[in-house]
Scaffold this motif. Structure first.
Motif, PDB file in Angstrom:
ATOM      1  N   ILE A  90       1.133  95.100 -13.894  1.00  0.00           N
ATOM      2  CA  ILE A  90       0.727  96.270 -13.166  1.00  0.00           C
ATOM      3  C   ILE A  90       0.471  96.065 -11.705  1.00  0.00           C
ATOM      4  O   ILE A  90      -0.322  96.751 -11.159  1.00  0.00           O
ATOM      5  CB  ILE A  90      -0.594  96.728 -13.741  1.00  0.00           C
ATOM      6  N   LEU A 148       0.423  99.496  -9.654  1.00  0.00           N
ATOM      7  CA  LEU A 148      -0.279 100.726 -10.026  1.00  0.00           C
ATOM      8  C   LEU A 148      -1.377 101.082  -9.044  1.00  0.00           C
ATOM      9  O   LEU A 148      -2.141 100.241  -8.654  1.00  0.00           O
ATOM     10  CB  LEU A 148      -0.907 100.576 -11.396  1.00  0.00           C
ATOM     11  N   LEU A 205      -5.110 100.231 -10.132  1.00  0.00           N
ATOM     12  CA  LEU A 205      -5.273  98.843 -10.540  1.00  0.00           C
ATOM     13  C   LEU A 205      -5.125  97.870  -9.394  1.00  0.00           C
ATOM     14  O   LEU A 205      -5.444  96.701  -9.544  1.00  0.00           O
ATOM     15  CB  LEU A 205      -4.277  98.504 -11.638  1.00  0.00           C
ATOM     16  N   ASP A 235      -8.811 103.528 -14.878  1.00  0.00           N
ATOM     17  CA  ASP A 235      -7.603 102.988 -14.263  1.00  0.00           C
ATOM     18  C   ASP A 235      -6.575 102.605 -15.323  1.00  0.00           C
ATOM     19  O   ASP A 235      -5.375 102.837 -15.166  1.00  0.00           O
ATOM     20  CB  ASP A 235      -7.948 101.785 -13.395  1.00  0.00           C
ATOM     21  N   SER A 236      -7.049 102.016 -16.424  1.00  0.00           N
ATOM     22  CA  SER A 236      -6.144 101.663 -17.514  1.00  0.00           C
ATOM     23  C   SER A 236      -5.535 102.914 -18.142  1.00  0.00           C
ATOM     24  O   SER A 236      -4.372 102.905 -18.568  1.00  0.00           O
ATOM     25  CB  SER A 236      -6.898 100.862 -18.579  1.00  0.00           C
ATOM     26  N   SER A 270      -4.786 105.588 -16.526  1.00  0.00           N
ATOM     27  CA  SER A 270      -3.700 105.984 -15.617  1.00  0.00           C
ATOM     28  C   SER A 270      -2.432 105.201 -15.920  1.00  0.00           C
ATOM     29  O   SER A 270      -1.325 105.755 -15.917  1.00  0.00           O
ATOM     30  CB  SER A 270      -4.120 105.747 -14.160  1.00  0.00           C
ATOM     31  N   VAL A 271      -2.592 103.901 -16.201  1.00  0.00           N
ATOM     32  CA  VAL A 271      -1.448 103.067 -16.559  1.00  0.00           C
ATOM     33  C   VAL A 271      -0.834 103.555 -17.871  1.00  0.00           C
ATOM     34  O   VAL A 271       0.392 103.674 -18.000  1.00  0.00           O
ATOM     35  CB  VAL A 271      -1.879 101.588 -16.690  1.00  0.00           C
ATOM     36  N   ARG A 272      -1.678 103.834 -18.838  1.00  0.00           N
ATOM     37  CA  ARG A 272      -1.189 104.339 -20.132  1.00  0.00           C
ATOM     38  C   ARG A 272      -0.368 105.605 -19.944  1.00  0.00           C
ATOM     39  O   ARG A 272       0.714 105.761 -20.538  1.00  0.00           O
ATOM     40  CB  ARG A 272      -2.375 104.620 -21.051  1.00  0.00           C
ATOM     41  N   ILE A 279       3.063 104.899 -18.416  1.00  0.00           N
ATOM     42  CA  ILE A 279       3.996 104.276 -19.355  1.00  0.00           C
ATOM     43  C   ILE A 279       4.426 105.266 -20.438  1.00  0.00           C
ATOM     44  O   ILE A 279       5.609 105.366 -20.780  1.00  0.00           O
ATOM     45  CB  ILE A 279       3.369 103.018 -19.979  1.00  0.00           C
ATOM     46  N   ARG A 302       6.847 102.918  -9.919  1.00  0.00           N
ATOM     47  CA  ARG A 302       6.203 101.613  -9.876  1.00  0.00           C
ATOM     48  C   ARG A 302       6.899 100.625 -10.815  1.00  0.00           C
ATOM     49  O   ARG A 302       7.524 101.027 -11.797  1.00  0.00           O
ATOM     50  CB  ARG A 302       4.730 101.717 -10.304  1.00  0.00           C
ATOM     51  N   LEU A 327       5.780  97.556 -13.273  1.00  0.00           N
ATOM     52  CA  LEU A 327       4.601  97.037 -13.954  1.00  0.00           C
ATOM     53  C   LEU A 327       4.955  95.705 -14.606  1.00  0.00           C
ATOM     54  O   LEU A 327       5.732  95.677 -15.552  1.00  0.00           O
ATOM     55  CB  LEU A 327       4.127  98.037 -15.014  1.00  0.00           C
ATOM     56  N   LEU A 344      -0.499  92.967 -16.848  1.00  0.00           N
ATOM     57  CA  LEU A 344      -0.837  93.664 -18.092  1.00  0.00           C
ATOM     58  C   LEU A 344      -1.500  92.702 -19.071  1.00  0.00           C
ATOM     59  O   LEU A 344      -2.356  93.092 -19.853  1.00  0.00           O
ATOM     60  CB  LEU A 344       0.407  94.285 -18.729  1.00  0.00           C
TER      61      LEU A 344
END
Length: 233
Positions: free
Chosen positions: A44, A47, A50, A146-147, A149-151, A154, A183, A185, A190
């Motif tokens: 990541i 991101l 992150l 923040d995690s 947002s990553v989820r 993806i 982005r 990642l 991760l």
């Protein structure tokens, strides 16, 4: 690559008494650290949020091997790991809201972000002058937002997966595109994120238990093992 216990088994309420440290508590603490080694992952570095969380000081260089190869199957497994970890965290948030017995419990709080906000606000308000509990709640909630947002990037914007065939090659990565956000990642970061996420549900449980503990000293003692979160002591 499969990670951890996909059955997601964990003890249910009643929750443990605060202020008591036993051999079983120590064993659970060790399991939280060992869980970091059972995960498949990705990365990541690009991101938005992150960039703030993942930095050099959080990298366990003994855990992350930059020279390892990463297969396409491992990269696909990392996506499943992310979804599974969030499923565990969401269940723990729901159970904690029920344990707190607050108005607007898990049954009426729809969505992960809503449950996280409701839970963190309640823990903060109940913690009062307990500095450790208040700080850990802020740190955990920020990491989880923040995690999340990553989820979402993806789950809703995954456009490409690349492997790392040669040890000296570029890091394996996912490519995501959502709206005007594009982005890459990578596997390494991760891996770091999955490490603390694998322990997050236990911290949610301990913070909830501590907030219900009337004795300040017992409540703080329950959280001592978490002082270095997101690092593993």
């Amino acid at each position: 690559m499969a990670f951890g216990n996909h059955q997601g088994q964990r003890p249910r309420v009643p929750r443990k008494q605060a202020g008591h440290t036993s051999a079983s508590d120590q064993a659970k603490s060790n399991q939280k650290c060992l869980a970091m080694q059972e995960l498949s992952t990705q990365d990541i570095r690009g991101l938005l949020p992150l960039v703030r969380i993942v930095n050099e000081s959080e990298i366990d260089h003994e855990m992350v091997d930059d020279n390892t190869t990463v297969s396409f199957e491992q990269m696909k497994g990392a996506v499943g790991s992310l979804i599974f970890l969030w499923s565990q965290i969401e269940r723990e948030l729901a159970e904690s809201l029920d344990a707190l017995q607050i108005e607007g419990s898990s049954k009426s709080a729809h969505g992960i972000a809503r449950r996280l906000d409701l839970w963190s606000n309640q823990i903060k308000s109940r913690s009062g002058q307990r500095k450790l509990a208040s700080r850990l709640t802020d740190v955990l909630a920020a990491h989880l937002r923040d995690s999340l947002s990553v989820r979402n990037l993806i789950c809703h914007g995954l456009t490409g997966i690349s492997a790392k065939i040669h040890s000296e090659g570029k890091d394996a990565r996912l490519t995501v595109e959502l709206g005007d956000i594009r982005r890459s990642l990578t596997w390494t970061e991760l891996q770091i994120m999955f490490g603390w996420m694998s322990r997050a549900r236990w911290l949610i449980r301990d913070l909830t238990t501590a907030s219900l503990e009337p004795d300040n000293r017992h409540a703080e003692n329950l959280l001592r093992e978490w002082e270095e979160f997101p690092h593993c002591q």
